[in-house]
Motif scaffolding. Structure first.
Motif, PDB file in Angstrom:
ATOM      1  N   SER A  37      -4.093  42.563  66.374  1.00 14.02           N
ATOM      2  CA  SER A  37      -3.928  41.498  67.367  1.00 14.02           C
ATOM      3  C   SER A  37      -3.137  40.336  66.786  1.00 14.02           C
ATOM      4  O   SER A  37      -2.332  39.714  67.483  1.00 14.02           O
ATOM      5  CB  SER A  37      -5.280  41.035  67.900  1.00 14.02           C
ATOM      6  OG  SER A  37      -6.023  40.387  66.895  1.00 14.02           O
ATOM      7  N   ALA A  38      -3.341  40.039  65.513  1.00 15.05           N
ATOM      8  CA  ALA A  38      -2.595  38.948  64.878  1.00 15.05           C
ATOM      9  C   ALA A  38      -1.105  39.273  64.858  1.00 15.05           C
ATOM     10  O   ALA A  38      -0.269  38.409  65.160  1.00 15.05           O
ATOM     11  CB  ALA A  38      -3.112  38.710  63.469  1.00 15.05           C
ATOM     12  N   PHE A  39      -0.762  40.508  64.511  1.00 12.83           N
ATOM     13  CA  PHE A  39       0.645  40.883  64.485  1.00 12.83           C
ATOM     14  C   PHE A  39       1.221  40.959  65.889  1.00 12.83           C
ATOM     15  O   PHE A  39       2.384  40.637  66.105  1.00 12.83           O
ATOM     16  CB  PHE A  39       0.848  42.208  63.744  1.00 12.83           C
ATOM     17  CG  PHE A  39       0.848  42.042  62.255  1.00 12.83           C
ATOM     18  CD1 PHE A  39       1.918  41.459  61.600  1.00 12.83           C
ATOM     19  CD2 PHE A  39      -0.239  42.454  61.505  1.00 12.83           C
ATOM     20  CE1 PHE A  39       1.925  41.289  60.229  1.00 12.83           C
ATOM     21  CE2 PHE A  39      -0.257  42.290  60.130  1.00 12.83           C
ATOM     22  CZ  PHE A  39       0.826  41.704  59.489  1.00 12.83           C
ATOM     23  N   ALA A  40       0.428  41.368  66.845  1.00 12.26           N
ATOM     24  CA  ALA A  40       0.895  41.422  68.231  1.00 12.26           C
ATOM     25  C   ALA A  40       1.194  40.005  68.727  1.00 12.26           C
ATOM     26  O   ALA A  40       2.201  39.780  69.397  1.00 12.26           O
ATOM     27  CB  ALA A  40      -0.145  42.091  69.116  1.00 12.26           C
ATOM     28  N   GLY A  57     -22.028  48.100  47.886  1.00 10.07           N
ATOM     29  CA  GLY A  57     -21.902  47.416  49.166  1.00 10.07           C
ATOM     30  C   GLY A  57     -20.636  46.603  49.309  1.00 10.07           C
ATOM     31  O   GLY A  57     -20.503  45.796  50.211  1.00 10.07           O
ATOM     32  N   GLU A  58     -19.680  46.793  48.422  1.00 15.25           N
ATOM     33  CA  GLU A  58     -18.428  46.052  48.498  1.00 15.25           C
ATOM     34  C   GLU A  58     -17.473  46.652  49.513  1.00 15.25           C
ATOM     35  O   GLU A  58     -16.607  45.963  50.028  1.00 15.25           O
ATOM     36  CB  GLU A  58     -17.757  46.004  47.123  1.00 15.25           C
ATOM     37  CG  GLU A  58     -18.556  45.232  46.103  1.00 15.25           C
ATOM     38  CD  GLU A  58     -17.922  45.257  44.730  1.00 15.25           C
ATOM     39  OE1 GLU A  58     -16.718  45.543  44.631  1.00 15.25           O
ATOM     40  OE2 GLU A  58     -18.640  44.994  43.765  1.00 15.25           O
ATOM     41  N   ALA A  59     -17.625  47.906  49.795  1.00 16.10           N
ATOM     42  CA  ALA A  59     -16.747  48.564  50.755  1.00 16.10           C
ATOM     43  C   ALA A  59     -17.241  48.256  52.171  1.00 16.10           C
ATOM     44  O   ALA A  59     -18.439  48.195  52.409  1.00 16.10           O
ATOM     45  CB  ALA A  59     -16.741  50.064  50.518  1.00 16.10           C
ATOM     46  N   PRO A  60     -16.326  48.048  53.098  1.00 11.79           N
ATOM     47  CA  PRO A  60     -16.754  47.761  54.471  1.00 11.79           C
ATOM     48  C   PRO A  60     -17.315  49.008  55.148  1.00 11.79           C
ATOM     49  O   PRO A  60     -16.929  50.130  54.821  1.00 11.79           O
ATOM     50  CB  PRO A  60     -15.456  47.334  55.160  1.00 11.79           C
ATOM     51  CG  PRO A  60     -14.383  47.985  54.365  1.00 11.79           C
ATOM     52  CD  PRO A  60     -14.887  48.044  52.954  1.00 11.79           C
ATOM     53  N   THR A  61     -18.196  48.784  56.087  1.00  6.48           N
ATOM     54  CA  THR A  61     -18.713  49.898  56.880  1.00  6.48           C
ATOM     55  C   THR A  61     -17.611  50.318  57.845  1.00  6.48           C
ATOM     56  O   THR A  61     -16.610  49.605  58.021  1.00  6.48           O
ATOM     57  CB  THR A  61     -19.960  49.486  57.674  1.00  6.48           C
ATOM     58  OG1 THR A  61     -19.576  48.464  58.599  1.00  6.48           O
ATOM     59  CG2 THR A  61     -21.066  48.996  56.765  1.00  6.48           C
ATOM     60  N   ALA A  62     -17.796  51.438  58.501  1.00  6.67           N
ATOM     61  CA  ALA A  62     -16.796  51.923  59.459  1.00  6.67           C
ATOM     62  C   ALA A  62     -16.596  50.904  60.582  1.00  6.67           C
ATOM     63  O   ALA A  62     -15.468  50.641  61.006  1.00  6.67           O
ATOM     64  CB  ALA A  62     -17.210  53.271  60.027  1.00  6.67           C
ATOM     65  N   LYS A  63     -17.689  50.308  61.049  1.00 11.38           N
ATOM     66  CA  LYS A  63     -17.606  49.318  62.125  1.00 11.38           C
ATOM     67  C   LYS A  63     -16.844  48.078  61.657  1.00 11.38           C
ATOM     68  O   LYS A  63     -15.966  47.581  62.372  1.00 11.38           O
ATOM     69  CB  LYS A  63     -19.016  48.923  62.579  1.00 11.38           C
ATOM     70  CG  LYS A  63     -19.035  47.946  63.713  1.00 11.38           C
ATOM     71  CD  LYS A  63     -20.450  47.612  64.135  1.00 11.38           C
ATOM     72  CE  LYS A  63     -20.452  46.585  65.255  1.00 11.38           C
ATOM     73  NZ  LYS A  63     -21.810  46.231  65.672  1.00 11.38           N
ATOM     74  N   GLU A  64     -17.141  47.588  60.461  1.00  4.85           N
ATOM     75  CA  GLU A  64     -16.441  46.415  59.918  1.00  4.85           C
ATOM     76  C   GLU A  64     -14.954  46.707  59.744  1.00  4.85           C
ATOM     77  O   GLU A  64     -14.109  45.861  60.041  1.00  4.85           O
ATOM     78  CB  GLU A  64     -17.036  46.018  58.566  1.00  4.85           C
ATOM     79  CG  GLU A  64     -18.424  45.441  58.650  1.00  4.85           C
ATOM     80  CD  GLU A  64     -19.070  45.247  57.293  1.00  4.85           C
ATOM     81  OE1 GLU A  64     -19.942  44.381  57.195  1.00  4.85           O
ATOM     82  OE2 GLU A  64     -18.705  45.974  56.339  1.00  4.85           O
ATOM     83  N   ARG A  65     -14.649  47.896  59.289  1.00  5.96           N
ATOM     84  CA  ARG A  65     -13.244  48.265  59.083  1.00  5.96           C
ATOM     85  C   ARG A  65     -12.486  48.278  60.409  1.00  5.96           C
ATOM     86  O   ARG A  65     -11.378  47.761  60.504  1.00  5.96           O
ATOM     87  CB  ARG A  65     -13.160  49.629  58.413  1.00  5.96           C
ATOM     88  CG  ARG A  65     -11.740  50.043  58.147  1.00  5.96           C
ATOM     89  CD  ARG A  65     -11.655  51.357  57.453  1.00  5.96           C
ATOM     90  NE  ARG A  65     -10.272  51.762  57.424  1.00  5.96           N
ATOM     91  CZ  ARG A  65      -9.736  52.456  56.470  1.00  5.96           C
ATOM     92  NH1 ARG A  65     -10.445  52.847  55.458  1.00  5.96           N
ATOM     93  NH2 ARG A  65      -8.467  52.785  56.522  1.00  5.96           N
ATOM     94  N   ARG A  66     -13.104  48.867  61.451  1.00  3.27           N
ATOM     95  CA  ARG A  66     -12.457  48.889  62.770  1.00  3.27           C
ATOM     96  C   ARG A  66     -12.217  47.467  63.273  1.00  3.27           C
ATOM     97  O   ARG A  66     -11.151  47.165  63.810  1.00  3.27           O
ATOM     98  CB  ARG A  66     -13.315  49.655  63.774  1.00  3.27           C
ATOM     99  CG  ARG A  66     -13.094  51.138  63.792  1.00  3.27           C
ATOM    100  CD  ARG A  66     -13.713  51.798  65.004  1.00  3.27           C
ATOM    101  NE  ARG A  66     -15.124  51.481  65.177  1.00  3.27           N
ATOM    102  CZ  ARG A  66     -16.129  52.114  64.587  1.00  3.27           C
ATOM    103  NH1 ARG A  66     -15.870  53.119  63.788  1.00  3.27           N
ATOM    104  NH2 ARG A  66     -17.375  51.758  64.798  1.00  3.27           N
ATOM    105  N   GLN A  67     -13.203  46.587  63.082  1.00  4.35           N
ATOM    106  CA  GLN A  67     -13.060  45.206  63.539  1.00  4.35           C
ATOM    107  C   GLN A  67     -11.914  44.506  62.812  1.00  4.35           C
ATOM    108  O   GLN A  67     -11.107  43.818  63.430  1.00  4.35           O
ATOM    109  CB  GLN A  67     -14.364  44.434  63.327  1.00  4.35           C
ATOM    110  CG  GLN A  67     -15.469  44.848  64.262  1.00  4.35           C
ATOM    111  CD  GLN A  67     -16.806  44.207  63.913  1.00  4.35           C
ATOM    112  OE1 GLN A  67     -17.017  43.740  62.799  1.00  4.35           O
ATOM    113  NE2 GLN A  67     -17.708  44.188  64.887  1.00  4.35           N
TER     114      GLN A  67
END
Length: 54
Positions: A44-47, A27-37
């Motif tokens: 957005s931070a770089f923008a 469970g250490e790897a992020p889910t697809a949804k967490e990764r997208r977020q």
């Protein structure tokens, strides 16, 4: 996974795959949804940084 026979060895490749499987199972790897977020947060931070420096 793409194989490059000139740079990897089979035991190394197999160990890498086992490590990835272990991380996902624990469970250490992020889910697809967490990764997208997280990706959206980083973009957005770089923008925002780019707009402030102009």
């Amino acid at each position: 996974m793409k194989e490059n026979k000139n740079t990897t060895c089979t035991p190394c490749e197999e160990k890498f795959e086992r490590n990835i499987d272990k991380i996902v199972k624990e469970g250490e790897a992020p889910t697809a949804k967490e990764r997208r977020q997280k990706e959206e947060e980083v973009k957005s931070a770089f923008a925002e940084d780019g707009n402030e420096k102009k």
